[in-house]
Design an enzyme around this catalytic site. Sequence first.
Site, PDB file in Angstrom:
ATOM      1  N   MET A  30    -118.619 -45.080 -58.379  1.00  0.00           N
ATOM      2  CA  MET A  30    -117.715 -44.121 -59.020  1.00  0.00           C
ATOM      3  C   MET A  30    -118.154 -43.886 -60.472  1.00  0.00           C
ATOM      4  O   MET A  30    -117.381 -43.389 -61.283  1.00  0.00           O
ATOM      5  CB  MET A  30    -116.270 -44.620 -58.972  1.00  0.00           C
ATOM      6  CG  MET A  30    -115.769 -44.785 -57.533  1.00  0.00           C
ATOM      7  SD  MET A  30    -113.991 -44.662 -57.345  1.00  0.00           S
ATOM      8  CE  MET A  30    -113.433 -45.995 -58.374  1.00  0.00           C
ATOM      9  N   HIS A  34    -122.574 -49.912 -65.426  1.00  0.00           N
ATOM     10  CA  HIS A  34    -122.793 -51.105 -66.232  1.00  0.00           C
ATOM     11  C   HIS A  34    -123.837 -51.947 -65.502  1.00  0.00           C
ATOM     12  O   HIS A  34    -124.346 -51.539 -64.443  1.00  0.00           O
ATOM     13  CB  HIS A  34    -121.474 -51.872 -66.430  1.00  0.00           C
ATOM     14  CG  HIS A  34    -120.711 -52.124 -65.165  1.00  0.00           C
ATOM     15  ND1 HIS A  34    -121.200 -52.931 -64.163  1.00  0.00           N
ATOM     16  CD2 HIS A  34    -119.520 -51.647 -64.706  1.00  0.00           C
ATOM     17  CE1 HIS A  34    -120.340 -52.973 -63.160  1.00  0.00           C
ATOM     18  NE2 HIS A  34    -119.312 -52.188 -63.470  1.00  0.00           N
ATOM     19  N   GLY A  36    -123.708 -54.347 -63.584  1.00  0.00           N
ATOM     20  CA  GLY A  36    -123.428 -54.603 -62.159  1.00  0.00           C
ATOM     21  C   GLY A  36    -124.013 -53.489 -61.289  1.00  0.00           C
ATOM     22  O   GLY A  36    -124.697 -53.743 -60.286  1.00  0.00           O
ATOM     23  N   HIS A  37    -123.763 -52.234 -61.689  1.00  0.00           N
ATOM     24  CA  HIS A  37    -124.343 -51.106 -60.945  1.00  0.00           C
ATOM     25  C   HIS A  37    -125.865 -51.134 -61.026  1.00  0.00           C
ATOM     26  O   HIS A  37    -126.562 -50.901 -60.035  1.00  0.00           O
ATOM     27  CB  HIS A  37    -123.881 -49.769 -61.546  1.00  0.00           C
ATOM     28  CG  HIS A  37    -122.417 -49.514 -61.449  1.00  0.00           C
ATOM     29  ND1 HIS A  37    -121.587 -49.545 -62.543  1.00  0.00           N
ATOM     30  CD2 HIS A  37    -121.625 -49.215 -60.394  1.00  0.00           C
ATOM     31  CE1 HIS A  37    -120.355 -49.273 -62.173  1.00  0.00           C
ATOM     32  NE2 HIS A  37    -120.334 -49.079 -60.871  1.00  0.00           N
ATOM     33  N   GLY A 147    -121.270 -54.276 -54.286  1.00  0.00           N
ATOM     34  CA  GLY A 147    -121.144 -55.444 -55.157  1.00  0.00           C
ATOM     35  C   GLY A 147    -120.131 -56.427 -54.593  1.00  0.00           C
ATOM     36  O   GLY A 147    -119.095 -56.039 -54.057  1.00  0.00           O
ATOM     37  N   LYS A 149    -118.223 -58.190 -56.238  1.00  0.00           N
ATOM     38  CA  LYS A 149    -116.991 -58.218 -57.026  1.00  0.00           C
ATOM     39  C   LYS A 149    -115.841 -57.615 -56.209  1.00  0.00           C
ATOM     40  O   LYS A 149    -114.720 -58.081 -56.277  1.00  0.00           O
ATOM     41  CB  LYS A 149    -117.140 -57.478 -58.346  1.00  0.00           C
ATOM     42  CG  LYS A 149    -115.903 -57.731 -59.215  1.00  0.00           C
ATOM     43  CD  LYS A 149    -115.975 -57.083 -60.513  1.00  0.00           C
ATOM     44  CE  LYS A 149    -115.142 -55.925 -60.770  1.00  0.00           C
ATOM     45  NZ  LYS A 149    -114.220 -55.272 -60.002  1.00  0.00           N
ATOM     46  N   SER A 185    -117.002 -54.686 -64.879  1.00  0.00           N
ATOM     47  CA  SER A 185    -116.203 -53.675 -64.189  1.00  0.00           C
ATOM     48  C   SER A 185    -116.109 -52.467 -65.109  1.00  0.00           C
ATOM     49  O   SER A 185    -116.014 -52.627 -66.340  1.00  0.00           O
ATOM     50  CB  SER A 185    -114.792 -54.216 -63.923  1.00  0.00           C
ATOM     51  OG  SER A 185    -113.891 -53.151 -63.661  1.00  0.00           O
ATOM     52  N   ARG A 187    -113.624 -50.816 -65.482  1.00  0.00           N
ATOM     53  CA  ARG A 187    -112.282 -50.875 -66.080  1.00  0.00           C
ATOM     54  C   ARG A 187    -112.222 -51.804 -67.306  1.00  0.00           C
ATOM     55  O   ARG A 187    -111.260 -51.744 -68.050  1.00  0.00           O
ATOM     56  CB  ARG A 187    -111.250 -51.301 -65.036  1.00  0.00           C
ATOM     57  CG  ARG A 187    -111.047 -50.234 -63.969  1.00  0.00           C
ATOM     58  CD  ARG A 187    -109.905 -50.543 -63.014  1.00  0.00           C
ATOM     59  NE  ARG A 187    -109.555 -49.385 -62.214  1.00  0.00           N
ATOM     60  CZ  ARG A 187    -109.948 -49.158 -60.963  1.00  0.00           C
ATOM     61  NH1 ARG A 187    -110.714 -50.032 -60.351  1.00  0.00           N
ATOM     62  NH2 ARG A 187    -109.580 -48.060 -60.323  1.00  0.00           N
TER      63      ARG A 187
END
Length: 273
Positions: A30, A34, A36-37, A147, A149, A185, A187
């Site tokens: 989405m 960061h 993680g992506h 991920g 997460k 995240s 967020r």
Amino acid sequence: MKLVRSVAGVREALMAPREEAMRIGLVPTMGAFHEGHLTLFRTCAGECDVAVASLFVNPAQFGPGEDLERYPRDLEGDMHLAEEAGIDLLFAPSAEEIYPPGFESAVEVGELGKVLEGESRPGHFRGVATVCLKLFNIVQPSVAYFGRKDAQQAAVIRIMLRDLNLPLELRVVPIVRDADGLALSSRNAYLQPDERERALALPRALQAGLEACRAGGGSNSALAAAHRILDAAEGIEVDYLEVADLDGPTLAGAIRVGSTRLIDNVLLDEEAK
Ligand code: PAF
């Protein structure tokens, strides 16, 4: 890297690689990228001939009063990051492209969709599964990357792939954490510095749970140890803290810090992966 906005554009761009039997990987996202992506992108690019990422803030997985409007959006910045991390094609459709007028189908998710995140966010996994199925059909990847997460999301997708006989492999990539332990995240961008400090109670609780489990106490003591920390933490609201089978016994939690809702988890049995 190619930016494509339409379903037809994706089909056209992937026609030649498909004819040459190239391995196509897909990372559904989405946006608001960061590390993680970027880890997902690099893994995909390293394992596939063509690395595709989708960037779509999917309205169908947000409930009323959730953060759909304020969800961070930065297409320009995301394009640079995706390209640097090895993505060949970025599919960033409009909401009308994915849900044209008259759209009325959906994937019904079973029991796993009703607990944990599904209990707090009714309809969330229906929205996730539906958009993922559409993305799988549009891109037709050999492998899709998610991920860890969002462990429950990955487990829901695994069940959908099995139940609907979808011909692709699922790769679940470990959680990436900041130096202070907070799981990355999109967020996290909402957090004020003092909120971020309070949010650390979640990874600390999960880590304490993992250690209690490793010390031989099993999942009950993992849950108790994690509860001790979360229940004592100030300035957060615990949405849930539970052990569930999410592709292995998993201690998973969700908290609210101010107006931000965060989730995190640890796998209690590494062997289960
Ligand atoms: O994890 C996410 O970012 C989303 O839930 C996904 C998988 C891209 C579906 O919209």
